[in-house]
Design a protein around this motif. Structure first.
Motif, PDB file in Angstrom:
ATOM      1  N   ALA A 208      28.299  -8.902  58.105  1.00  0.00           N
ATOM      2  CA  ALA A 208      26.998  -8.896  57.429  1.00  0.00           C
ATOM      3  C   ALA A 208      27.133  -9.636  56.109  1.00  0.00           C
ATOM      4  O   ALA A 208      28.105  -9.449  55.378  1.00  0.00           O
ATOM      5  CB  ALA A 208      26.525  -7.466  57.198  1.00  0.00           C
ATOM      6  N   ILE A 209      26.168 -10.490  55.828  1.00  0.00           N
ATOM      7  CA  ILE A 209      26.203 -11.280  54.599  1.00  0.00           C
ATOM      8  C   ILE A 209      25.430 -10.522  53.529  1.00  0.00           C
ATOM      9  O   ILE A 209      24.230 -10.252  53.682  1.00  0.00           O
ATOM     10  CB  ILE A 209      25.595 -12.671  54.828  1.00  0.00           C
ATOM     11  CG1 ILE A 209      26.397 -13.420  55.900  1.00  0.00           C
ATOM     12  CG2 ILE A 209      25.544 -13.456  53.524  1.00  0.00           C
ATOM     13  CD1 ILE A 209      25.780 -14.733  56.314  1.00  0.00           C
ATOM     14  N   VAL A 210      26.089 -10.166  52.459  1.00  0.00           N
ATOM     15  CA  VAL A 210      25.482  -9.428  51.355  1.00  0.00           C
ATOM     16  C   VAL A 210      25.230 -10.393  50.212  1.00  0.00           C
ATOM     17  O   VAL A 210      26.130 -11.120  49.791  1.00  0.00           O
ATOM     18  CB  VAL A 210      26.379  -8.262  50.890  1.00  0.00           C
ATOM     19  CG1 VAL A 210      25.718  -7.505  49.748  1.00  0.00           C
ATOM     20  CG2 VAL A 210      26.673  -7.332  52.060  1.00  0.00           C
ATOM     21  N   ASN A 211      24.001 -10.416  49.738  1.00  0.00           N
ATOM     22  CA  ASN A 211      23.635 -11.334  48.674  1.00  0.00           C
ATOM     23  C   ASN A 211      24.436 -11.047  47.403  1.00  0.00           C
ATOM     24  O   ASN A 211      24.498  -9.908  46.931  1.00  0.00           O
ATOM     25  CB  ASN A 211      22.140 -11.210  48.377  1.00  0.00           C
ATOM     26  CG  ASN A 211      21.629 -12.363  47.531  1.00  0.00           C
ATOM     27  OD1 ASN A 211      22.220 -13.433  47.497  1.00  0.00           O
ATOM     28  ND2 ASN A 211      20.522 -12.143  46.846  1.00  0.00           N
ATOM     29  N   GLY A 212      25.073 -12.092  46.856  1.00  0.00           N
ATOM     30  CA  GLY A 212      25.828 -11.958  45.621  1.00  0.00           C
ATOM     31  C   GLY A 212      27.266 -11.506  45.799  1.00  0.00           C
ATOM     32  O   GLY A 212      28.026 -11.482  44.829  1.00  0.00           O
ATOM     33  N   LYS A 216      29.859 -18.275  48.180  1.00  0.00           N
ATOM     34  CA  LYS A 216      29.483 -19.196  49.257  1.00  0.00           C
ATOM     35  C   LYS A 216      28.054 -18.973  49.717  1.00  0.00           C
ATOM     36  O   LYS A 216      27.371 -19.911  50.136  1.00  0.00           O
ATOM     37  CB  LYS A 216      30.443 -19.048  50.438  1.00  0.00           C
ATOM     38  CG  LYS A 216      30.046 -19.880  51.659  1.00  0.00           C
ATOM     39  CD  LYS A 216      31.051 -19.776  52.767  1.00  0.00           C
ATOM     40  CE  LYS A 216      32.240 -20.652  52.447  1.00  0.00           C
ATOM     41  NZ  LYS A 216      31.879 -22.105  52.520  1.00  0.00           N
ATOM     42  N   TYR A 217      27.572 -17.718  49.652  1.00  0.00           N
ATOM     43  CA  TYR A 217      26.260 -17.379  50.188  1.00  0.00           C
ATOM     44  C   TYR A 217      25.294 -16.990  49.070  1.00  0.00           C
ATOM     45  O   TYR A 217      25.661 -16.316  48.104  1.00  0.00           O
ATOM     46  CB  TYR A 217      26.357 -16.222  51.181  1.00  0.00           C
ATOM     47  CG  TYR A 217      27.248 -16.504  52.363  1.00  0.00           C
ATOM     48  CD1 TYR A 217      26.862 -17.407  53.340  1.00  0.00           C
ATOM     49  CD2 TYR A 217      28.475 -15.861  52.498  1.00  0.00           C
ATOM     50  CE1 TYR A 217      27.679 -17.663  54.433  1.00  0.00           C
ATOM     51  CE2 TYR A 217      29.298 -16.113  53.582  1.00  0.00           C
ATOM     52  CZ  TYR A 217      28.886 -17.015  54.548  1.00  0.00           C
ATOM     53  OH  TYR A 217      29.693 -17.274  55.619  1.00  0.00           O
ATOM     54  N   GLU A 218      24.029 -17.401  49.261  1.00  0.00           N
ATOM     55  CA  GLU A 218      22.955 -16.989  48.358  1.00  0.00           C
ATOM     56  C   GLU A 218      21.693 -16.765  49.187  1.00  0.00           C
ATOM     57  O   GLU A 218      21.314 -17.616  49.997  1.00  0.00           O
ATOM     58  CB  GLU A 218      22.693 -18.045  47.290  1.00  0.00           C
ATOM     59  CG  GLU A 218      21.580 -17.657  46.317  1.00  0.00           C
ATOM     60  CD  GLU A 218      21.271 -18.744  45.306  1.00  0.00           C
ATOM     61  OE1 GLU A 218      20.368 -18.542  44.473  1.00  0.00           O
ATOM     62  OE2 GLU A 218      21.929 -19.805  45.355  1.00  0.00           O
ATOM     63  N   MET A 219      21.035 -15.619  48.987  1.00  0.00           N
ATOM     64  CA  MET A 219      19.817 -15.287  49.720  1.00  0.00           C
ATOM     65  C   MET A 219      18.628 -15.282  48.763  1.00  0.00           C
ATOM     66  O   MET A 219      18.712 -14.756  47.661  1.00  0.00           O
ATOM     67  CB  MET A 219      19.947 -13.917  50.401  1.00  0.00           C
ATOM     68  CG  MET A 219      20.994 -13.862  51.491  1.00  0.00           C
ATOM     69  SD  MET A 219      21.305 -12.164  52.063  1.00  0.00           S
ATOM     70  CE  MET A 219      19.652 -11.663  52.526  1.00  0.00           C
ATOM     71  N   LYS A 220      17.519 -15.882  49.219  1.00  0.00           N
ATOM     72  CA  LYS A 220      16.254 -15.832  48.486  1.00  0.00           C
ATOM     73  C   LYS A 220      15.187 -15.286  49.429  1.00  0.00           C
ATOM     74  O   LYS A 220      14.900 -15.902  50.462  1.00  0.00           O
ATOM     75  CB  LYS A 220      15.870 -17.222  47.965  1.00  0.00           C
ATOM     76  CG  LYS A 220      16.797 -17.747  46.880  1.00  0.00           C
ATOM     77  CD  LYS A 220      16.309 -19.074  46.322  1.00  0.00           C
ATOM     78  CE  LYS A 220      17.218 -19.577  45.212  1.00  0.00           C
ATOM     79  NZ  LYS A 220      16.764 -20.872  44.648  1.00  0.00           N
ATOM     80  N   ASN A 221      14.607 -14.128  49.070  1.00  0.00           N
ATOM     81  CA  ASN A 221      13.687 -13.424  49.958  1.00  0.00           C
ATOM     82  C   ASN A 221      12.310 -13.284  49.337  1.00  0.00           C
ATOM     83  O   ASN A 221      12.166 -13.059  48.133  1.00  0.00           O
ATOM     84  CB  ASN A 221      14.224 -12.025  50.295  1.00  0.00           C
ATOM     85  CG  ASN A 221      15.579 -12.082  50.971  1.00  0.00           C
ATOM     86  OD1 ASN A 221      15.905 -13.040  51.666  1.00  0.00           O
ATOM     87  ND2 ASN A 221      16.368 -11.043  50.772  1.00  0.00           N
TER      88      ASN A 221
END
Length: 327
Positions: A208-212, A216-221
């Protein structure tokens, strides 16, 4: 209904009490000298007031009005909210009671837009609206509106699980670049939570990809959209299938996106292929020319010697003829 006398002057503040709650204060700037047919209406967040003339009241000056404050007791009883998890169709209903004035018509809205063919001039106090199929297309906030004075309405929620779709089924990006994966949601209510997953080759959940949690990963919702930024792409670890999942109070839904990562040399392969073709073509032409030239030289030598022999023989014959003639 609560009523009381109100005495005030134009342009001054009048205090009106509402069923024991704290008073509401109004700037009375548009009062007129009432006759028996005229009236004025106020409304607030707590109560609705209608000032009508008091018959037989005596006014001390022309700037003073005397009236009765009447609170409207109109109310609408609605059918329960619709749960799309266990209902495939629904009938919404509204029942208006105790309207202050006659009803001159009514209509239905869905998410603020008037529903086609729902407007009517009927004075009925009970109305219905049928939803033949409850899904993400028909879900939303419905309202029944009665055209009376003042206009009254009530809302009914039609709720379904979210409908999540990938903006693009596959996304291509170059190694070391950044990829953006996007999913959208439709229906009502919109998702309150978004989650991304990296899947294994057999499409089972890898992580599971957790924001922050990772640079490498960044989520914008937003309620109706989620975007996953995958940075510094690696052709070995980042390429594969990703899953987005949206969740609201009625349930969850998800969709998948294939991420393809190209090598940094991928853009050079077409150019290198063209260069190789040109080199091969030049080599073929060069070899052909080298093989052809010796043959052409031999052919030229053979064709040039024959006329010389022929001319010599002819001259020799002419000389013999002249010698015989002289004898």
């Amino acid at each position: 209904a609560f009523s009381s006398a109100l005495r005030t002057s134009r342009g001054r503040r009048g205090i009106i009490e509402c069923s024991g709650k704290r008073p509401d204060i109004y700037i009375v700037t548009y009062l007129k000298i009432f006759n028996h047919e005229k009236e004025a209406v106020w409304r607030s967040s707590r109560c609705l007031y209608r000032l009508v003339p008091s018959r037989g009241s005596d006014s001390t000056t022309s700037n003073t009005e005397v009236g009765r404050v009447i609170i409207s007791n109109a109310a609408i009883t609605t059918s329960p909210e619709v749960n799309g998890q266990n209902q495939t169709s629904a009938t919404l209903s509204c029942n208006l009671t105790n309207p202050t004035f006659p009803v001159k018509g009514h209509y239905w809205t869905n998410n603020g837009k008037i529903i086609d063919k729902s407007e009517t001039n009927s004075d009925e106090l009970y109305i219905e609206h049928e939803i033949k199929k409850v899904d993400y297309h028909s879900a939303g906030l419905y309202a029944c509106v009665f055209l009376t004075e003042p206009q009254v309405n009530a809302t009914i929620e039609v709720k379904v699980p979210p409908h999540v779709v990938a903006y693009k089924r596959s996304e291509n990006a170059n190694e070391k670049d950044k990829a953006v994966l996007t999913c959208m949601s439709q229906g009502y209510p919109l998702p309150t939570d978004w989650t991304w997953y990296k899947l294994k080759d057999d499409e089972s959940v890898e992580t599971a990809i957790v924001n922050g949690s990772d640079v490498k990963y960044e989520m914008k919702n937003t309620p109706n959209k989620t975007m996953l930024y995958v940075k510094d792409l690696d052709i070995n670890s980042d390429m594969g299938m990703y899953q987005c999942q949206g969740t609201n109070q009625m349930g969850s839904d998800s969709d998948k996106i294939q991420l393809r990562v190209r090598s940094q040399l991928a853009a050079l392969w077409p150019f290198l292929g063209i260069v190789a073709e040109v080199i091969i073509l030049i080599a073929i032409i060069f070899i052909y020319e080298k093989r052809r030239k010796p043959d052409e030289i031999n052919d030229d030598d053979d064709s040039g010697s024959a006329p010389l022999k022929s001319n010599a023989a002819t001259n020799h014959k002419d000389k013999n003829v002249r010698q015989r003639n002289s004898n």
